[in-house]
Design a protein around this motif. Structure first.
Motif, PDB file in Angstrom:
ATOM      1  N   GLU A 132      46.036  20.792 -41.990  1.00 57.65           N
ATOM      2  CA  GLU A 132      44.847  21.591 -41.680  1.00 57.65           C
ATOM      3  C   GLU A 132      43.827  20.780 -40.885  1.00 57.65           C
ATOM      4  OE1 GLU A 132      43.936  24.765 -45.113  1.00 57.65           O
ATOM      5  OE2 GLU A 132      44.184  22.723 -45.864  1.00 57.65           O
ATOM      6  N   ILE A 133      43.654  19.526 -41.274  1.00 60.81           N
ATOM      7  CA  ILE A 133      42.719  18.658 -40.540  1.00 60.81           C
ATOM      8  C   ILE A 133      43.151  18.523 -39.096  1.00 60.81           C
ATOM      9  CG2 ILE A 133      41.760  16.325 -40.364  1.00 60.81           C
ATOM     10  CD1 ILE A 133      42.238  16.086 -43.432  1.00 60.81           C
ATOM     11  N   CYS A 134      44.443  18.265 -38.876  1.00 57.85           N
ATOM     12  CA  CYS A 134      44.968  18.069 -37.520  1.00 57.85           C
ATOM     13  C   CYS A 134      44.895  19.361 -36.703  1.00 57.85           C
ATOM     14  CB  CYS A 134      46.407  17.569 -37.584  1.00 57.85           C
ATOM     15  SG  CYS A 134      46.562  15.901 -38.277  1.00 57.85           S
ATOM     16  N   ASP A 135      45.218  20.491 -37.347  1.00 58.84           N
ATOM     17  CA  ASP A 135      45.143  21.769 -36.638  1.00 58.84           C
ATOM     18  C   ASP A 135      43.715  22.072 -36.212  1.00 58.84           C
ATOM     19  OD1 ASP A 135      47.838  22.143 -36.921  1.00 58.84           O
ATOM     20  OD2 ASP A 135      47.688  23.576 -38.586  1.00 58.84           O
ATOM     21  N   ARG A 136      42.762  21.828 -37.097  1.00 60.00           N
ATOM     22  CA  ARG A 136      41.358  22.103 -36.782  1.00 60.00           C
ATOM     23  C   ARG A 136      40.861  21.159 -35.680  1.00 60.00           C
ATOM     24  NH1 ARG A 136      37.298  24.686 -39.847  1.00 60.00           N
ATOM     25  NH2 ARG A 136      39.095  25.881 -40.613  1.00 60.00           N
ATOM     26  N   ALA A 137      41.325  19.922 -35.697  1.00 55.49           N
ATOM     27  CA  ALA A 137      40.897  18.932 -34.692  1.00 55.49           C
ATOM     28  C   ALA A 137      41.706  19.023 -33.411  1.00 55.49           C
ATOM     29  CB  ALA A 137      41.031  17.525 -35.268  1.00 55.49           C
ATOM     30  N   MET A 138      42.800  19.796 -33.445  1.00 59.31           N
ATOM     31  CA  MET A 138      43.743  19.886 -32.325  1.00 59.31           C
ATOM     32  C   MET A 138      44.289  18.495 -31.974  1.00 59.31           C
ATOM     33  SD  MET A 138      42.219  22.933 -29.885  1.00 59.31           S
ATOM     34  CE  MET A 138      40.608  22.183 -29.640  1.00 59.31           C
ATOM     35  N   PHE A 189      41.586   8.327 -44.925  1.00 59.13           N
ATOM     36  CA  PHE A 189      40.799   8.954 -43.866  1.00 59.13           C
ATOM     37  C   PHE A 189      39.409   9.310 -44.372  1.00 59.13           C
ATOM     38  CE2 PHE A 189      39.625  13.204 -42.014  1.00 59.13           C
ATOM     39  CZ  PHE A 189      39.087  12.690 -40.834  1.00 59.13           C
ATOM     40  N   MET A 190      39.321   9.891 -45.582  1.00 59.47           N
ATOM     41  CA  MET A 190      38.020  10.276 -46.111  1.00 59.47           C
ATOM     42  C   MET A 190      37.162   9.064 -46.405  1.00 59.47           C
ATOM     43  SD  MET A 190      36.339  12.965 -46.446  1.00 59.47           S
ATOM     44  CE  MET A 190      34.622  13.141 -46.908  1.00 59.47           C
ATOM     45  N   GLU A 191      37.785   7.962 -46.806  1.00 57.37           N
ATOM     46  CA  GLU A 191      37.020   6.721 -46.994  1.00 57.37           C
ATOM     47  C   GLU A 191      36.416   6.275 -45.662  1.00 57.37           C
ATOM     48  OE1 GLU A 191      39.430   3.787 -48.874  1.00 57.37           O
ATOM     49  OE2 GLU A 191      39.932   5.073 -50.571  1.00 57.37           O
ATOM     50  N   TYR A 192      37.190   6.401 -44.593  1.00 57.53           N
ATOM     51  CA  TYR A 192      36.690   6.063 -43.254  1.00 57.53           C
ATOM     52  C   TYR A 192      35.532   6.979 -42.868  1.00 57.53           C
ATOM     53  CZ  TYR A 192      36.402   6.085 -38.171  1.00 57.53           C
ATOM     54  OH  TYR A 192      35.931   6.049 -36.875  1.00 57.53           O
ATOM     55  N   VAL A 193      35.708   8.286 -43.094  1.00 56.10           N
ATOM     56  CA  VAL A 193      34.661   9.255 -42.767  1.00 56.10           C
ATOM     57  C   VAL A 193      33.367   8.920 -43.506  1.00 56.10           C
ATOM     58  CG1 VAL A 193      33.951  11.667 -42.990  1.00 56.10           C
ATOM     59  CG2 VAL A 193      36.268  11.118 -42.242  1.00 56.10           C
ATOM     60  N   THR A 223      39.383  10.550 -30.692  1.00 57.96           N
ATOM     61  CA  THR A 223      40.313  11.123 -31.666  1.00 57.96           C
ATOM     62  C   THR A 223      39.719  11.111 -33.064  1.00 57.96           C
ATOM     63  OG1 THR A 223      42.253  10.438 -30.386  1.00 57.96           O
ATOM     64  CG2 THR A 223      42.596  10.886 -32.731  1.00 57.96           C
ATOM     65  N   ARG A 224      39.123   9.995 -33.447  1.00 57.94           N
ATOM     66  CA  ARG A 224      38.551   9.889 -34.789  1.00 57.94           C
ATOM     67  C   ARG A 224      37.358  10.820 -34.965  1.00 57.94           C
ATOM     68  NH1 ARG A 224      39.119   3.505 -36.620  1.00 57.94           N
ATOM     69  NH2 ARG A 224      41.408   3.492 -36.566  1.00 57.94           N
ATOM     70  N   LYS A 225      36.579  11.005 -33.912  1.00 59.15           N
ATOM     71  CA  LYS A 225      35.444  11.923 -34.004  1.00 59.15           C
ATOM     72  C   LYS A 225      35.940  13.360 -34.186  1.00 59.15           C
ATOM     73  CE  LYS A 225      31.092  13.302 -31.876  1.00 59.15           C
ATOM     74  NZ  LYS A 225      31.252  14.696 -32.343  1.00 59.15           N
ATOM     75  N   LEU A 226      36.981  13.739 -33.458  1.00 56.71           N
ATOM     76  CA  LEU A 226      37.549  15.078 -33.600  1.00 56.71           C
ATOM     77  C   LEU A 226      38.038  15.305 -35.027  1.00 56.71           C
ATOM     78  CD1 LEU A 226      39.588  15.365 -30.265  1.00 56.71           C
ATOM     79  CD2 LEU A 226      37.569  16.714 -30.881  1.00 56.71           C
ATOM     80  N   LEU A 227      38.687  14.300 -35.590  1.00 56.53           N
ATOM     81  CA  LEU A 227      39.186  14.411 -36.964  1.00 56.53           C
ATOM     82  C   LEU A 227      38.037  14.501 -37.968  1.00 56.53           C
ATOM     83  CD1 LEU A 227      42.112  11.828 -36.737  1.00 56.53           C
ATOM     84  CD2 LEU A 227      42.356  14.300 -37.058  1.00 56.53           C
ATOM     85  N   CYS A 228      37.001  13.696 -37.759  1.00 60.06           N
ATOM     86  CA  CYS A 228      35.836  13.725 -38.658  1.00 60.06           C
ATOM     87  C   CYS A 228      35.137  15.071 -38.602  1.00 60.06           C
ATOM     88  CB  CYS A 228      34.854  12.620 -38.290  1.00 60.06           C
ATOM     89  SG  CYS A 228      35.396  10.949 -38.705  1.00 60.06           S
ATOM     90  N   ASP A 229      34.935  15.589 -37.394  1.00 65.19           N
ATOM     91  CA  ASP A 229      34.290  16.896 -37.243  1.00 65.19           C
ATOM     92  C   ASP A 229      35.118  17.984 -37.917  1.00 65.19           C
ATOM     93  OD1 ASP A 229      32.266  15.698 -35.823  1.00 65.19           O
ATOM     94  OD2 ASP A 229      32.994  16.324 -33.848  1.00 65.19           O
ATOM     95  N   ALA A 230      36.436  17.879 -37.788  1.00 69.79           N
ATOM     96  CA  ALA A 230      37.319  18.867 -38.420  1.00 69.79           C
ATOM     97  C   ALA A 230      37.197  18.809 -39.939  1.00 69.79           C
ATOM     98  CB  ALA A 230      38.768  18.607 -37.993  1.00 69.79           C
ATOM     99  N   MET A 231      37.149  17.608 -40.494  1.00 72.68           N
ATOM    100  CA  MET A 231      37.029  17.452 -41.940  1.00 72.68           C
ATOM    101  C   MET A 231      35.736  18.070 -42.458  1.00 72.68           C
ATOM    102  SD  MET A 231      38.016  16.517 -44.898  1.00 72.68           S
ATOM    103  CE  MET A 231      39.282  15.261 -44.982  1.00 72.68           C
ATOM    104  N   PHE A 232      34.621  17.789 -41.810  1.00 73.29           N
ATOM    105  CA  PHE A 232      33.346  18.339 -42.257  1.00 73.29           C
ATOM    106  C   PHE A 232      33.327  19.864 -42.125  1.00 73.29           C
ATOM    107  CE2 PHE A 232      31.669  13.980 -41.583  1.00 73.29           C
ATOM    108  CZ  PHE A 232      31.163  13.798 -42.856  1.00 73.29           C
ATOM    109  N   SER A 233      33.989  20.389 -41.101  1.00 68.52           N
ATOM    110  CA  SER A 233      34.085  21.829 -40.930  1.00 68.52           C
ATOM    111  C   SER A 233      34.883  22.456 -42.069  1.00 68.52           C
ATOM    112  CB  SER A 233      34.757  22.150 -39.585  1.00 68.52           C
ATOM    113  OG  SER A 233      34.987  23.537 -39.455  1.00 68.52           O
ATOM    114  N   LEU A 234      35.986  21.841 -42.442  1.00 71.90           N
ATOM    115  CA  LEU A 234      36.823  22.349 -43.529  1.00 71.90           C
ATOM    116  C   LEU A 234      36.122  22.257 -44.877  1.00 71.90           C
ATOM    117  CD1 LEU A 234      40.240  20.869 -42.368  1.00 71.90           C
ATOM    118  CD2 LEU A 234      39.736  23.306 -42.671  1.00 71.90           C
TER     119      LEU A 234
END
Length: 211
Positions: A42-48, A64-68, A18-29
């Protein structure tokens, strides 16, 4: 019937996924817009990933961004310094500078967004994470026999303050010097200030050699 250990392992795998999907979505955005313009939706929609799931892991997009950022830095240091041995502080500082410069080039968008964010302490969070990573690296080297002229926490704070100030300046001025030039200049500056406690330094070039 699965035992408790197997259940926990599956839960850990789900969390990491789940966290990887969210991280990948953030970098994509971040390739499309600034951090301040990105919403949790938007992050959740992109990560599904469902928004409720996001908030089970993170308080808001800033935590979340601090975690990323932290994961990105840890991943980079693990890849770049694993299984390496050093004989002196000079070699270690050389390695840290090279790693930081490469990290900057690989993560320009993330660093720029932290500078442009309306949340004033966001870059401070990144700076704190970098300081922790540098100190861990220095402590590890000290435990393996490298002697430093100053306590590792002092060296870590000094290096981090200089690096983060440099990151802001270098990105803000359009990187008018190349990565290689800045790596060499930083080593000259550190050597001239004798941070190593070693007058006999043959690992760096003079300013005449660089310019």
């Amino acid at each position: 019937m699965a035992n408790k250990k197997e259940v926990n392992k599956k839960e850990d795998l789900r969390i990491r996924r789940t966290r990887k999907l969210l991280c990948d979505a953030m970098f994509s955005l971040l390739e499309e817009k600034s951090f301040d313009d990105i919403s949790v939706v938007e992050i959740c929609d992109r990560a599904m990933v469902h928004r409720a799931t996001f908030y089970k892991h993170f308080e808001d997009k800033y935590t979340f961004m601090e975690y990323v950022t932290k994961e990105k830095i840890r991943e980079f240091y693990e890849q770049s310094t694993a299984h390496k041995t050093f004989n002196s502080p000079v070699e270690i500082y050389n390695e840290i500078i090279a790693n930081v410069m490469h990290f900057i080039e690989e993560n320009k968008n993330m660093l720029r967004l932290s500078m442009d964010s309306a949340r004033n302490n966001f870059f401070d969070s990144i700076e704190k994470i970098i300081a922790e990573e540098i100190k861990d690296f220095l402590d590890y080297s000290k435990d393996n026999g490298v002697e430093f002229p100053a306590p590792t926490d002092i060296s870590a704070q000094f290096l981090t303050g200089g690096f983060c100030s440099f990151i802001r300046w270098w990105l803000a001025t359009g990187q008018k010097y190349s990565k290689q030039e800045m790596t060499e200049f930083l080593m000259v500056v550190l050597t001239k200030n004798d941070i190593y406690g070693d007058k006999k330094d043959t690992t760096t070039q003079s300013t005449e050699d660089i310019t």
